[in-house]
Design a protein around this motif. Structure first.
Motif, PDB file in Angstrom:
ATOM      1  N   ALA A 230       0.855  -1.190   0.000  1.00 24.86           N
ATOM      2  CA  ALA A 230       0.000   0.000   0.000  1.00 24.86           C
ATOM      3  C   ALA A 230       0.887   1.234   0.000  1.00 24.86           C
ATOM      4  O   ALA A 230       1.842   1.328   0.782  1.00 24.86           O
ATOM      5  CB  ALA A 230      -0.903   0.018   1.223  1.00 24.86           C
ATOM      6  N   VAL A 231       0.592   2.170  -0.881  1.00 25.90           N
ATOM      7  CA  VAL A 231       1.269   3.469  -0.903  1.00 25.90           C
ATOM      8  C   VAL A 231       0.210   4.521  -0.583  1.00 25.90           C
ATOM      9  O   VAL A 231      -0.830   4.585  -1.244  1.00 25.90           O
ATOM     10  CB  VAL A 231       1.914   3.762  -2.270  1.00 25.90           C
ATOM     11  CG1 VAL A 231       2.589   5.130  -2.249  1.00 25.90           C
ATOM     12  CG2 VAL A 231       2.914   2.667  -2.637  1.00 25.90           C
TER      13      VAL A 231
ATOM     14  N   VAL B 162      -1.556  -1.003  -4.155  1.00 27.37           N
ATOM     15  CA  VAL B 162      -2.743  -0.162  -4.001  1.00 27.37           C
ATOM     16  C   VAL B 162      -2.253   1.235  -3.629  1.00 27.37           C
ATOM     17  O   VAL B 162      -1.473   1.390  -2.682  1.00 27.37           O
ATOM     18  CB  VAL B 162      -3.700  -0.686  -2.921  1.00 27.37           C
ATOM     19  CG1 VAL B 162      -4.927   0.219  -2.817  1.00 27.37           C
ATOM     20  CG2 VAL B 162      -4.112  -2.123  -3.220  1.00 27.37           C
ATOM     21  N   LEU B 163      -2.703   2.246  -4.379  1.00 28.50           N
ATOM     22  CA  LEU B 163      -2.296   3.632  -4.132  1.00 28.50           C
ATOM     23  C   LEU B 163      -3.499   4.418  -3.620  1.00 28.50           C
ATOM     24  O   LEU B 163      -4.523   4.535  -4.305  1.00 28.50           O
ATOM     25  CB  LEU B 163      -1.757   4.257  -5.423  1.00 28.50           C
ATOM     26  CG  LEU B 163      -1.363   5.741  -5.369  1.00 28.50           C
ATOM     27  CD1 LEU B 163      -0.269   5.985  -4.333  1.00 28.50           C
ATOM     28  CD2 LEU B 163      -0.903   6.212  -6.748  1.00 28.50           C
TER      29      LEU B 163
ATOM     30  N   LEU C 227      -5.890   0.127   6.584  1.00 29.91           N
ATOM     31  CA  LEU C 227      -4.624  -0.379   6.056  1.00 29.91           C
ATOM     32  C   LEU C 227      -4.251  -1.697   6.731  1.00 29.91           C
ATOM     33  O   LEU C 227      -3.773  -2.628   6.080  1.00 29.91           O
ATOM     34  CB  LEU C 227      -3.513   0.655   6.266  1.00 29.91           C
ATOM     35  CG  LEU C 227      -3.608   1.918   5.403  1.00 29.91           C
ATOM     36  CD1 LEU C 227      -2.619   2.967   5.895  1.00 29.91           C
ATOM     37  CD2 LEU C 227      -3.328   1.586   3.937  1.00 29.91           C
ATOM     38  N   ALA C 228      -4.473  -1.773   8.041  1.00 34.19           N
ATOM     39  CA  ALA C 228      -4.153  -2.992   8.773  1.00 34.19           C
ATOM     40  C   ALA C 228      -5.011  -4.157   8.327  1.00 34.19           C
ATOM     41  O   ALA C 228      -4.568  -5.312   8.286  1.00 34.19           O
ATOM     42  CB  ALA C 228      -4.320  -2.754  10.276  1.00 34.19           C
ATOM     43  N   ALA C 229      -6.269  -3.854   7.959  1.00 35.17           N
ATOM     44  CA  ALA C 229      -7.190  -4.918   7.547  1.00 35.17           C
ATOM     45  C   ALA C 229      -7.063  -5.266   6.069  1.00 35.17           C
ATOM     46  O   ALA C 229      -7.691  -6.225   5.602  1.00 35.17           O
ATOM     47  CB  ALA C 229      -8.628  -4.481   7.837  1.00 35.17           C
ATOM     48  N   GLY C 230      -6.237  -4.510   5.350  1.00 33.43           N
ATOM     49  CA  GLY C 230      -6.159  -4.692   3.892  1.00 33.43           C
ATOM     50  C   GLY C 230      -5.236  -5.789   3.435  1.00 33.43           C
ATOM     51  O   GLY C 230      -5.087  -6.003   2.219  1.00 33.43           O
TER      52      GLY C 230
ATOM     53  N   HIS D 179      -2.004  -5.827   3.625  1.00 37.64           N
ATOM     54  CA  HIS D 179      -0.780  -5.284   3.032  1.00 37.64           C
ATOM     55  C   HIS D 179       0.448  -5.777   3.802  1.00 37.64           C
ATOM     56  O   HIS D 179       0.492  -5.704   5.027  1.00 37.64           O
ATOM     57  CB  HIS D 179      -0.810  -3.754   3.057  1.00 37.64           C
ATOM     58  CG  HIS D 179      -2.007  -3.171   2.366  1.00 37.64           C
ATOM     59  ND1 HIS D 179      -2.226  -3.307   1.012  1.00 37.64           N
ATOM     60  CD2 HIS D 179      -3.056  -2.454   2.838  1.00 37.64           C
ATOM     61  CE1 HIS D 179      -3.352  -2.694   0.685  1.00 37.64           C
ATOM     62  NE2 HIS D 179      -3.881  -2.176   1.776  1.00 37.64           N
ATOM     63  N   GLU D 180       1.439  -6.233   3.065  1.00 34.50           N
ATOM     64  CA  GLU D 180       2.674  -6.693   3.698  1.00 34.50           C
ATOM     65  C   GLU D 180       3.630  -5.534   3.958  1.00 34.50           C
ATOM     66  O   GLU D 180       4.562  -5.673   4.760  1.00 34.50           O
ATOM     67  CB  GLU D 180       3.345  -7.730   2.818  1.00 34.50           C
ATOM     68  CG  GLU D 180       2.494  -8.983   2.618  1.00 34.50           C
ATOM     69  CD  GLU D 180       3.103  -9.913   1.597  1.00 34.50           C
ATOM     70  OE1 GLU D 180       4.139 -10.535   1.911  1.00 34.50           O
ATOM     71  OE2 GLU D 180       2.563  -9.996   0.472  1.00 34.50           O
ATOM     72  N   HIS D 181       3.412  -4.440   3.268  1.00 36.26           N
ATOM     73  CA  HIS D 181       4.245  -3.267   3.488  1.00 36.26           C
ATOM     74  C   HIS D 181       3.431  -2.025   3.139  1.00 36.26           C
ATOM     75  O   HIS D 181       2.669  -2.016   2.169  1.00 36.26           O
ATOM     76  CB  HIS D 181       5.510  -3.309   2.613  1.00 36.26           C
ATOM     77  CG  HIS D 181       6.539  -2.283   3.008  1.00 36.26           C
ATOM     78  ND1 HIS D 181       7.528  -2.524   3.933  1.00 36.26           N
ATOM     79  CD2 HIS D 181       6.725  -0.993   2.599  1.00 36.26           C
ATOM     80  CE1 HIS D 181       8.279  -1.441   4.078  1.00 36.26           C
ATOM     81  NE2 HIS D 181       7.813  -0.490   3.271  1.00 36.26           N
ATOM     82  N   VAL D 182       3.590  -0.980   3.959  1.00 35.67           N
ATOM     83  CA  VAL D 182       2.907   0.299   3.710  1.00 35.67           C
ATOM     84  C   VAL D 182       3.959   1.388   3.530  1.00 35.67           C
ATOM     85  O   VAL D 182       4.903   1.477   4.324  1.00 35.67           O
ATOM     86  CB  VAL D 182       1.959   0.672   4.865  1.00 35.67           C
ATOM     87  CG1 VAL D 182       1.388   2.076   4.658  1.00 35.67           C
ATOM     88  CG2 VAL D 182       0.831  -0.356   4.985  1.00 35.67           C
ATOM     89  N   VAL D 183       3.800   2.165   2.504  1.00 40.06           N
ATOM     90  CA  VAL D 183       4.698   3.299   2.246  1.00 40.06           C
ATOM     91  C   VAL D 183       3.915   4.582   2.481  1.00 40.06           C
ATOM     92  O   VAL D 183       2.895   4.827   1.829  1.00 40.06           O
ATOM     93  CB  VAL D 183       5.244   3.280   0.806  1.00 40.06           C
ATOM     94  CG1 VAL D 183       6.160   4.480   0.579  1.00 40.06           C
ATOM     95  CG2 VAL D 183       5.966   1.976   0.508  1.00 40.06           C
TER      96      VAL D 183
END
Length: 555
Positions: free
Chosen positions: A261-262, A284-285, A337-340, A342-346
């Motif tokens: 996720a960005v 995902v942006l 974001l936590a529920a999405g 995502h293995e990494h968030v930018v």
């Protein structure tokens, strides 16, 4: 001649006959060595105020011997260089000559002298002529982003009609449609590009394949190329940080596909999202605004920076091509974001304008630069700008902008800067006829130094010249006291002053937007922070885009 250039610290000595002969021999030897090394050709630099150009122009050549005085004598050095190069290279070896067709300095050449030189180069064996405009010391912009695209091609076409050999068009040609139109009209036989190929080395391949909308367009900002080169830094490109670093910044297929996720679709987030997707990640942006762009959406609204919209056009297309999922129009929360999965968030959440601690900063006349540039508020006739960094200059340029007379962008540009496009006068300079500013503007800063010292090395002088021409009052060493109905109360030295202002625009820096940082850390989410969210300071798109690319290649 022994005349110091305005951009040099040293006064040269006049060349002796031996110096001249040795220089001519050096040109010829260099060309011969290039051929021996396997090169197909060379270009002799006879423009931009370098040595050959100096011999040609009365500005720098005040000799009274066989190398100065008459046009034929001033042309002699250039002709002998070409003749000697031709004698020491084969007939098939390409020898281009870069000619200054418009010097843009006092004491430059006339159009008749330019044509005579072009004929002489043709007769001496030049393979082609590559026209250029302006000396380095000229006070006229020729390649910056405010210069209209292909601005000087009409002069190139005029010179081409005089010659039998091919003529090249250059200067601010950064779009294949513009280049193709020049060739189709017969204005030139070839197109010369440099910076556009730093911005996108696949320029020609994409154009040939009908994918011009995927070209990463050069915006002529000069920040990462010329500014770096003239400051002793490493040349690269603001919109393409891989330029000149291809072996260091490698975009390769990821070993494992990750869901990324960005957050934030400004320059940093866009660069990160598309680069991560190119590597094969599922991206995902998220963007709270209704459109991508961030600070570039403000920059493109500044007169002379319209090219910035093409960076956003490029990124919008890359999002489509790489399959990035774009979610616009609402902020994203840490829980989402936590529920999405995502293995990494930018975090590329950018900046927000900083409000200085000044009495009356909440006065109704006070507005932020972001609201003003975006058109959410309108400035009055008298404006005080608090802060004279890059954004302060942007705001001052926008508030004082008015188009001079002219039917086309080129005519208006020439009028504003005093360019004689017909080259009816020596050097091509005439009095400028810029439009009067519609407002009275004060540009203020706390530092006692000259305003604009932190601007780009190759463009800062242009921006200062614009504001000076528009009558902007530029004042440093200011201590702000308060804002009230009378205006901005300041102290300069020991002197209290009041700047009468209907509108006060705050351009006092930015603060990073990091509201999501701690909530994400508390949830144990693997994350990175880039761009303005990492470091606000003076906005730096070059660093932001570089951040985005480098974080993406590390995922």
């Amino acid at each position: 001649s022994a005349i110091r250039s305005p951009i040099s610290s040293f006064t040269p000595r006049e060349m002796s006959d031996d110096d001249i002969e040795r220089s001519i021999s050096d040109y010829a030897r260099a060309a011969s060595l290039a051929q021996g090394a396997g090169y197909d050709g060379v270009e002799i630099m006879g423009a931009e105020g370098y040595l050959i150009n100096q011999f040609l122009a009365p500005r720098a050549n005040q000799r009274t011997d066989a190398w100065g005085g008459s046009p034929a004598n001033r042309m002699r050095f250039a002709v002998e260089v070409m003749q000697r190069v031709r004698r020491q290279t084969s007939a098939r070896f390409i020898v281009a000559y870069r000619i200054s067709m418009l010097d843009l300095v006092e004491g430059g050449c006339t159009w008749g002298e330019v044509v005579a030189l072009a004929h002489a180069m043709q007769d001496a064996g030049a393979t082609m002529i590559n026209p250029y405009v302006g000396w380095h010391e000229a006070r006229i912009p020729t390649i910056a982003t405010l210069v209209p695209r292909a601005a000087f091609v009409p002069l190139t076409a005029r010179l081409k009609r005089e010659l039998r050999i091919p003529v090249v068009a250059s200067n601010r040609i950064n779009d294949p449609a513009v280049a193709e139109a020049i060739l189709a009209r017969g204005d030139a036989d070839m197109i010369s590009m440099a910076r556009p190929l730093l911005a996108d080395p696949e320029f020609v391949r994409k154009a040939a394949a009908g994918r011009a909308d995927e070209i990463n367009t050069c915006i002529a900002c000069n920040q990462a190329c010329l500014d770096q080169a003239f400051s002793g830094g490493q040349t690269t490109c603001l919109v393409n940080p891989r330029a000149c670093r291809e072996t260091e910044v490698r975009v390769e297929r990821a070993r494992r596909r990750r869901r990324v996720a960005v957050v934030g679709a400004g320059p940093a987030g866009l660069a990160c999202a598309v680069t991560a997707a190119e590597r094969g990640h599922d991206v995902v942006l998220y963007e709270a605004a209704s459109a991508i762009g961030g600070q570039f959406n403000l920059a493109r609204r500044i007169p002379g920076k319209e090219e910035f919209q093409h960076t956003l056009r490029y990124f919008a297309r890359r999002l489509e091509v790489t399959g990035v999922e774009l979610r616009l129009g609402r902020p994203v929360a840490a829980d989402e974001l936590a529920a999405g999965g995502h293995e990494h968030v930018v975090l590329a959440t950018g900046v927000t304008p900083r409000w200085p601690d000044i009495g009356g900063i909440d006065h109704p006349s006070v507005v932020s630069y972001a609201d003003l540039i975006a058109g959410r508020v309108t400035a009055g006739h008298r404006v005080a700008i608090i802060g004279a960094g890059g954004i302060g200059f942007d705001v001052a340029e926008m508030l004082t902008h008015a188009d001079p007379e002219g039917d086309t962008p080129l005519e208006r540009f020439a009028a504003a800067w005093g360019i004689d496009l017909g080259v009816r006068v020596r050097g091509g300079l005439v009095p400028a006829r810029d439009a009067v500013s519609p407002r009275e503007v004060w540009l203020l800063q706390r530092k006692p130094t000259r305003l604009g010292q932190g601007l780009g090395k190759t463009t800062g002088w242009i921006r200062r010249a614009i504001l000076e021409r528009k009558g902007v009052h530029m004042l440093g060493g200011v201590r702000y006291e308060r804002v009230d109905d009378a205006g901005v109360h300041i102290v300069v030295g020991d002197e209290p002053r009041v700047i009468p202002a209907d509108t006060v625009v705050v351009c006092a820096g930015q603060q990073s937007r990091t509201e999501l940082l701690e909530p994400l850390r508390q949830r144990g989410i693997d994350l990175s922070v880039i761009g303005g969210a990492l470091k606000a300071g003076e906005l730096d798109a070059m660093r932001a885009i570089d951040d985005g690319v480098r974080v993406a290649i590390g995922l």
